[in-house]
Write a protein that holds these residues in place. Structure first.
Motif, short mmCIF file in Angstrom:
data_model
loop_
_atom_site.label_atom_id
_atom_site.label_comp_id
_atom_site.label_asym_id
_atom_site.label_seq_id
_atom_site.Cartn_x
_atom_site.Cartn_y
_atom_site.Cartn_z
N LYS A 1 0.82 -1.20 0.00
CA LYS A 1 0.00 0.00 0.00
C LYS A 1 0.86 1.26 0.00
N ALA A 2 1.89 1.23 0.84
CA ALA A 2 2.66 2.43 1.12
C ALA A 2 3.36 2.99 -0.12
N ASP A 3 4.04 2.14 -0.86
CA ASP A 3 4.88 2.66 -1.93
C ASP A 3 4.49 2.12 -3.31
N SER A 4 3.45 1.34 -3.36
CA SER A 4 2.96 0.73 -4.59
C SER A 4 4.09 0.06 -5.38
N GLN A 5 5.11 -0.36 -4.65
CA GLN A 5 6.18 -1.12 -5.26
C GLN A 5 5.80 -2.59 -5.24
N THR A 6 6.45 -3.34 -6.08
CA THR A 6 6.19 -4.76 -6.11
C THR A 6 7.26 -5.48 -5.29
N ALA A 7 6.83 -6.31 -4.40
CA ALA A 7 7.79 -7.04 -3.58
C ALA A 7 7.78 -8.51 -3.97
N ASN A 8 8.93 -9.10 -3.92
CA ASN A 8 9.04 -10.53 -4.24
C ASN A 8 9.49 -11.29 -3.00
N VAL A 9 8.81 -12.35 -2.73
CA VAL A 9 9.21 -13.20 -1.61
C VAL A 9 9.34 -14.61 -2.13
#
Ligand code: V07
Length: 257
Positions: free
Chosen positions: A13-21
């Motif tokens: 939500k905060a940075d609209s970045q895509t995170a990969n886990v």
């Protein structure tokens, strides 16, 4: 057991970045959660307890989404225990209206995701307006084929075991079952969770390290995961941490690996 080894992507939500886990190891098929710490969360902010319950409901929505995105098959949420009736009347009344509010805002998305809603616990003791929501939501999601979400309402684990034995006894009396065939699978099948997969992972928030009468029979071999995070502060990231820990643990079911 399914082996999960894939990248999982989401937008924060905060940075609209895509995170990969990267999730390695087994993915739990069934996650059960004791959602604790709503009152404390509110107290710390100088807010009334019901504000904590409201914030907790937002977390319920996020966790359902996250579990569905991940491919969890069953999610069981401890929403109201048989002990929670001891709370002030006005707080109980507020809690009992949350299911209806939840479905008013979420039903469309649940339908889209194909979520099947079920209830465990003695719902016959709930206020009529809550029972109405229980009936309507069961009916509206009955034909869905996706993730199962069990809401535990007026649930107690020991009462569930007693109820299961009583049900079995009735079948014996009716000549449909026999005590000679009464075994662990037979008892399991008569619990409110039925013959569904036992929880693989039980999560409890807010620092308490107890089962508190939640799924006591079904969680016999579950991995337990505790966090100090209060339920309204629980995020997708917290869930992933729990699942990653779960994947790292060696599960032996009492035997040797
Ligand atoms: C409740 C919010 C979450 C934290 C725990 C206590 C307060 C969602 C529901 C719900 C229940 C049934 C249903 C749909 C939603 C709920 C209660 C309390 C009693 F079909 N959150 N939530 N029910 N809290």
């Amino acid at each position: 057991m399914r082996e999960l080894k894939r990248l999982w992507t989401w937008r924060t939500k905060a940075d609209s970045q895509t995170a990969n886990v990267e999730l390695k190891g087994d993915l739990p098929a069934h996650i059960a959660i004791i959602m604790d710490g709503n009152g404390r969360w509110a107290n710390r902010r100088g807010l009334p307890r019901i504000a904590g319950h409201r914030a907790g409901m937002t977390t319920v929505r996020e966790v359902i989404r996250a579990c569905d995105d991940l491919g969890i098959q069953i999610l069981t949420l401890y929403a109201f225990s048989t002990e929670n009736w001891k709370r002030p009347e006005f707080e109980v009344e507020y809690l009992m209206r949350l299911p209806e509010e939840f479905f008013r805002s979420e039903m469309d998305e649940l339908a889209l995701r194909g979520v099947r809603v079920r209830f465990i616990g003695d719902t016959t003791k709930l206020p009529e307006y809550t029972q109405e929501t229980v009936r309507r939501s069961l009916e509206r999601t009955r034909d869905n084929q996706g993730m199962i979400v069990n809401f535990a309402l007026n649930y107690g684990g020991r009462a569930d075991v007693v109820q299961a034995v009583q049900k079995y006894a009735e079948e014996v009396a009716a000549g449909r079952s026999s005590w000679a065939q009464f075994d662990e699978p037979a008892l399991s099948a008569h619990l409110s969770t039925g013959s569904t997969h036992d929880p693989d992972l039980v999560i409890r928030t807010s620092g308490e390290m107890r089962l508190s009468n939640f799924l006591i029979w079904q969680a016999a071999y579950a991995e337990l995961w505790f966090t100090d995070v209060l339920w309204p502060d629980f995020r997708r990231e917290t869930l992933i941490e729990a699942i990653q820990d779960y994947g790292r643990r060696k599960r032996r079911f009492g035997g040797l690996k």
